[in-house]
Design an enzyme around this catalytic site. Structure first.
Site, PDB file in Angstrom:
ATOM      1  N   CYS A  23       0.819  -1.208   0.000  1.00  0.00           N
ATOM      2  CA  CYS A  23       0.000   0.000   0.000  1.00  0.00           C
ATOM      3  C   CYS A  23       0.849   1.253   0.000  1.00  0.00           C
ATOM      4  O   CYS A  23       2.067   1.199   0.097  1.00  0.00           O
ATOM      5  CB  CYS A  23      -0.892   0.020   1.231  1.00  0.00           C
ATOM      6  N   GLY A  50      -0.739   0.661  -5.099  1.00  0.00           N
ATOM      7  CA  GLY A  50      -2.019   0.009  -4.852  1.00  0.00           C
ATOM      8  C   GLY A  50      -3.080   0.556  -5.773  1.00  0.00           C
ATOM      9  O   GLY A  50      -3.262   1.772  -5.853  1.00  0.00           O
ATOM     10  N   ASN A 123       0.784   0.827   5.737  1.00  0.00           N
ATOM     11  CA  ASN A 123       1.484   0.051   4.715  1.00  0.00           C
ATOM     12  C   ASN A 123       2.381  -0.955   5.425  1.00  0.00           C
ATOM     13  O   ASN A 123       3.274  -0.566   6.171  1.00  0.00           O
ATOM     14  CB  ASN A 123       2.325   0.986   3.838  1.00  0.00           C
ATOM     15  N   GLY A 124       2.123  -2.238   5.195  1.00  0.00           N
ATOM     16  CA  GLY A 124       2.973  -3.263   5.819  1.00  0.00           C
ATOM     17  C   GLY A 124       2.170  -4.475   6.219  1.00  0.00           C
ATOM     18  O   GLY A 124       1.045  -4.676   5.771  1.00  0.00           O
ATOM     19  N   TYR A 269      11.523  -3.686  -7.464  1.00  0.00           N
ATOM     20  CA  TYR A 269      10.268  -3.682  -8.228  1.00  0.00           C
ATOM     21  C   TYR A 269       9.270  -2.611  -7.819  1.00  0.00           C
ATOM     22  O   TYR A 269       8.620  -2.003  -8.671  1.00  0.00           O
ATOM     23  CB  TYR A 269       9.592  -5.063  -8.065  1.00  0.00           C
TER      24      TYR A 269
HETATM   25  P1  AMP Z   1       5.716 -13.897 -12.902  1.00  0.00           P
HETATM   26  O1  AMP Z   1       5.001 -13.770 -14.193  1.00  0.00           O
HETATM   27  O2  AMP Z   1       4.871 -14.544 -11.838  1.00  0.00           O
HETATM   28  O3  AMP Z   1       7.060 -14.543 -13.008  1.00  0.00           O
HETATM   29  O4  AMP Z   1       5.958 -12.429 -12.331  1.00  0.00           O
HETATM   30  C1  AMP Z   1       7.023 -11.657 -12.803  1.00  0.00           C
HETATM   31  C2  AMP Z   1       6.535 -10.313 -13.201  1.00  0.00           C
HETATM   32  O5  AMP Z   1       5.764  -9.740 -12.155  1.00  0.00           O
HETATM   33  C3  AMP Z   1       7.681  -9.375 -13.470  1.00  0.00           C
HETATM   34  O6  AMP Z   1       7.425  -8.729 -14.716  1.00  0.00           O
HETATM   35  C4  AMP Z   1       7.693  -8.391 -12.336  1.00  0.00           C
HETATM   36  O7  AMP Z   1       7.904  -7.073 -12.779  1.00  0.00           O
HETATM   37  C5  AMP Z   1       6.317  -8.509 -11.710  1.00  0.00           C
HETATM   38  N1  AMP Z   1       6.346  -8.590 -10.245  1.00  0.00           N
HETATM   39  C6  AMP Z   1       7.325  -9.004  -9.448  1.00  0.00           C
HETATM   40  N2  AMP Z   1       6.978  -8.945  -8.151  1.00  0.00           N
HETATM   41  C7  AMP Z   1       5.718  -8.484  -8.119  1.00  0.00           C
HETATM   42  C8  AMP Z   1       4.788  -8.191  -7.080  1.00  0.00           C
HETATM   43  N3  AMP Z   1       5.119  -8.370  -5.812  1.00  0.00           N
HETATM   44  N4  AMP Z   1       3.577  -7.718  -7.424  1.00  0.00           N
HETATM   45  C9  AMP Z   1       3.251  -7.540  -8.701  1.00  0.00           C
HETATM   46  N5  AMP Z   1       4.086  -7.802  -9.729  1.00  0.00           N
HETATM   47  C10 AMP Z   1       5.302  -8.262  -9.459  1.00  0.00           C
END
Ligand code: AMP
Length: 486
Positions: A23, A50, A123-124, A269
Site C-alpha cells: 500500500c 495500490g 502500509n505493511g 520492483y
Molecule cells: P511472474 O510472471 O509470476 O514470473 O511475475 C514476474 C513479473 O511480475 C515481473 O514482470 C515483475 O515485474 C512482476 N512482479 C514481481 N513482483 C511483483 C509483485 N510483488 N507484485 C506484482 N508484480 C510483481
C-alpha cells in the site's frame, strides 16, 4: 462458497498465505488552502503501490471520510476533492492479494471511540497476525475486516483506553513498539487535532516527510512531494515518527534503534524510479542492478530489450555495461492493469499479451537479451519468450535483474506461496530455462545484489531459502541456489 483465502488468510499445503498489503500512505497539514487537492496529488504519485482502493480522511475533530474501490483519480475525483474542506488529513491506496478487496477493506480505517473519531492508514504487515487476531477475539474483540490495520487500531485502543484526543505520540508509539515490533508498519494515525506518523523500528517500508511553504506532508515515497515548492525532504528513520498539528511538527524517536531490515524489493520492483527510497534513488539502483547482471552473466547478442516498466532501468544498465544496444522490442499498453494479480493462471498468460506487444521490425532475426526486474511464477517470462520467438527473434536470452525469488514475504510484498515460485519448482536453473523456453537464463547473484546494497541493514528474506537465512546458517547449504545461470 467463500474460501478462507478469500476471507483474507488461508493455509495451503502447510504454507500460510499471508494477507499481503502493498500500500501507500500520504497525509499532513496544509497551511493556506484545503488539504484535499494536496492529498489527491500526493496519493496519485503513489498509485503504483495500490490500485484496488483509495481513501481520504480530512478534518480536525470530526473528519470527513471518503473511500471506495478504484484508482485515485476515480475515487478522489476533482468533483469529490473540490467539496472537501479542512487542512489536516491522511489517505491511502491499497493493493491486497488474498481476498478482502471489498469497500470495507478500503482505508483509512475509521472507528469512533468514546465519542471521538480516530483513523489509520497503514502500509505493511503485522507479524503473527493470525495468532494475534485469535487472541484478541478470545478477549472479546470483534473485527469487521480481515486486514491487519484494524487489529493494530483495536490493540491501540485496548491499551490506551482513553479518548483519542488524549492520546500522545509517545503512548501510541509505545503500544506499537511493544506489540508489533518484527512486523512492517509505515503507519499514519489521525486523532482529533493531530496526525502521528510512525516507521517501524526495523524500517521494512519507507516513509518520508516534507516541509514546504504549503505545509508539512508525510508519504510512503518522496516522489509525492514533487509538486511542492520551497521544500526540504527528510527520510524518516526506523523507530522514528513525526507528530503534526496546527502548532507545528516534530520528528521524534519512539523506539530504540534496531538492526534495520529495509525491503530490497522496494528498489527492485515496487517503488517508483523517481523516488528516493531509504535515501537511495530507485532508478540509479535499478541501473546498477542491470549493470551487475551484465557483468556476472555476459552474453553475445544483438539487442537488449526491457520488460516495461520495472525492467526498463535494469535494461539500460545491462546495455551500458555490455555495449549491446537497447531497443524497444516490446511495447507496453499503458491502459492495461497489472497482470500479476489476475487470479487464474490462464488469465495471467493472456494478461501478458494484452499488456505487451512485439515490434517485429526490431526483433526480426535478432539475438535478443530480454531484461525483467524479477521472475516470480515464470508466467510473464514464458509468455514473453514465446512472443519474441513468434515475432522473429533468432535467440532469446532471459536475464533477471534480481536473484531467484525462493521465499514468501511476511512484510507486505505480494509473493505467492513457496510452491508456486518457479525457482522452487526446479532443482536446477536449466529446468527454469526449459520451462520458459529461452535459449539461456541468468539471474543476478545474491552476492551481486549485496555488493550493490550492502551486506547488512536490508531484508533479503524472499531471496534466501530457509536454509540460507542467518538464523539457520548451520544447516546444509542449498546447492541449487548457488548457481544462477543456464
Ligand atoms: P511472474 O510472471 O509470476 O514470473 O511475475 C514476474 C513479473 O511480475 C515481473 O514482470 C515483475 O515485474 C512482476 N512482479 C514481481 N513482483 C511483483 C509483485 N510483488 N507484485 C506484482 N508484480 C510483481
Amino acid at each position: 462458497m467463500t474460501s478462507l483465502c478469500q476471507k483474507g488468510y488461508c493455509f495451503a499445503g502447510g504454507n500460510e498465505i499471508k494477507f499481503s498489503e502493498e500500500c501507500g500512505v500520504f497525509g499532513g497539514i496544509s497551511y493556506k488552502y484545503p488539504i484535499a487537492p494536496y492529498i489527491q496529488q500526493g496519493l496519485f504519485m503513489l498509485q503504483h503501490r495500490g490500485q484496488e482502493s483509495a481513501g481520504i480522511c480530512v478534518g480536525e475533530r470530526n473528519p470527513f471520510i471518503y473511500k471506495n474501490k478504484g484508482l485515485v483519480m476515480e475515487v478522489l475525483s476533482d468533483r469529490v476533492i473540490s467539496k472537501i474542506r479542512g487542512r489536516m488529513g491522511i489517505s491511502h491506496v491499497r493493493y491486497s492479494t488474498q481476498g478482502g478487496s471489498d469497500t470495507t477493506h478500503a482505508q483509512p480505517y475509521v472507528v469512533t471511540y468514546l465519542g471521538e473519531k480516530v483513523a489509520v492508514a497503514h502500509n505493511g504487515n503485522v507479524k503473527a497476525a493470525v495468532e494475534m487476531r485469535k487472541n484478541l477475539e478470545k478477549q472479546g474483540e470483534v473485527f469487521i475486516t480481515t486486514a491487519d490495520t484494524e487489529m493494530i487500531l483495536k490493540k491501540v485502543i485496548r491499551e490506551l483506553r482513553k479518548a483519542p484526543s488524549k492520546w500522545t505520540f509517545e503512548e501510541v508509539g509505545k503500544v506499537l513498539t511493544e506489540n508489533f515490533t518484527g512486523g512492517a508498519w509505515s503507519i499514519l494515525f489521525f486523532v482529533p487535532g493531530k496526525i502521528f506518523a510512525y516507521r517501524d523500528p526495523m524500517g521494512y517500508r519507507p516513509l518520508s516527510m516534507c516541509e514546504s511553504i504549503d505545509g508539512v506532508f508525510v508519504s510512503s515515497e518522496d516522489t509525492s512531494f514533487q509538486m511542492l515548492e520551497g521544500k526540504s525532504v527528510y527520510h524518516i528513520q526506523p523507530g522514528e515518527g513525526v507528530e503534526i498539528s496546527r502548532d507545528g511538527f516534530e520528528v521524534k524517536r519512539f523506539a530504540e534503534e534496531m538492526p534495520s531490515k529495509k525491503c530490497v524489493f522496494e528498489h527492485i520492483y515496487f517503488a517508483r524510479p523517481d523516488s528516493n527510497v531509504f535515501g537511495k534513488n530507485v532508478y540509479s539502483s535499478r541501473v546498477e542492478l542491470g549493470r551487475k547482471c551484465a557483468l556476472e552473466n555476459p552474453i553475445d547478442a544483438d539487442i537488449v530489450i526491457p520488460v516495461m516498466d520495472s525492467g526498463f532501468a535494469p535494461a539500460i544498465g545491462f546495455s551500458q555495461q555490455s555495449g549491446i544496444p537497447l531497443q524497444m522490442g516490446l511495447m507496453r499498453n499503458r491502459w492495461v492493469g497489472r497482470t500479476f494479480i489476475l487470479p487464474e493462471q490462464q488469465m495471467r498468460s493472456t494478461g501478458v499479451r494484452r499488456k505487451l506487444t512485439p515490434i517485429k521490425e526490431v526483433l526480426n532475426n535478432k539475438r535478443v537479451v530480454v531484461i525483467d526486474d524479477s521472475i516470480v511464477r515464470g508466467t510473464t517470462s514464458r509468455e514473453i519468450v514465446r512472443l519474441l520467438k513468434e515475432s522473429g527473434a533468432k535467440e532469446v536470452h532471459f536475464r533477471s535483474a534480481s536473484p531467484k525469488i525462493v521465499n514468501t514475504c511476511h512484510w507486505g510484498v505480494d509473493i505467492p506461496t513457496k510452491k508456486e515460485l518457479i525457482a522452487n519448482k526446479y532443482d536446477d536453473t536449466c529446468g527454469i530455462r526449459d520451462f520458459i523456453e529461452a535459449d539461456s537464463i541468468a539471474y543476478l547473484s545474491i552476492d551481486g545484489l549485496k555488493d550493490i546494497f550492502g551486506r547488512d541493514g536490508w531484508c533479503y528474506s524472499c531471496l534466501l531459502a530457509d536454509c540460507e537465512k542467518p538464523e539457520n546458517e548451520n544447516s546444509t547449504k542449498c546447492a541449487k541456489l548457488s548457481e544462477s545461470v543456464c
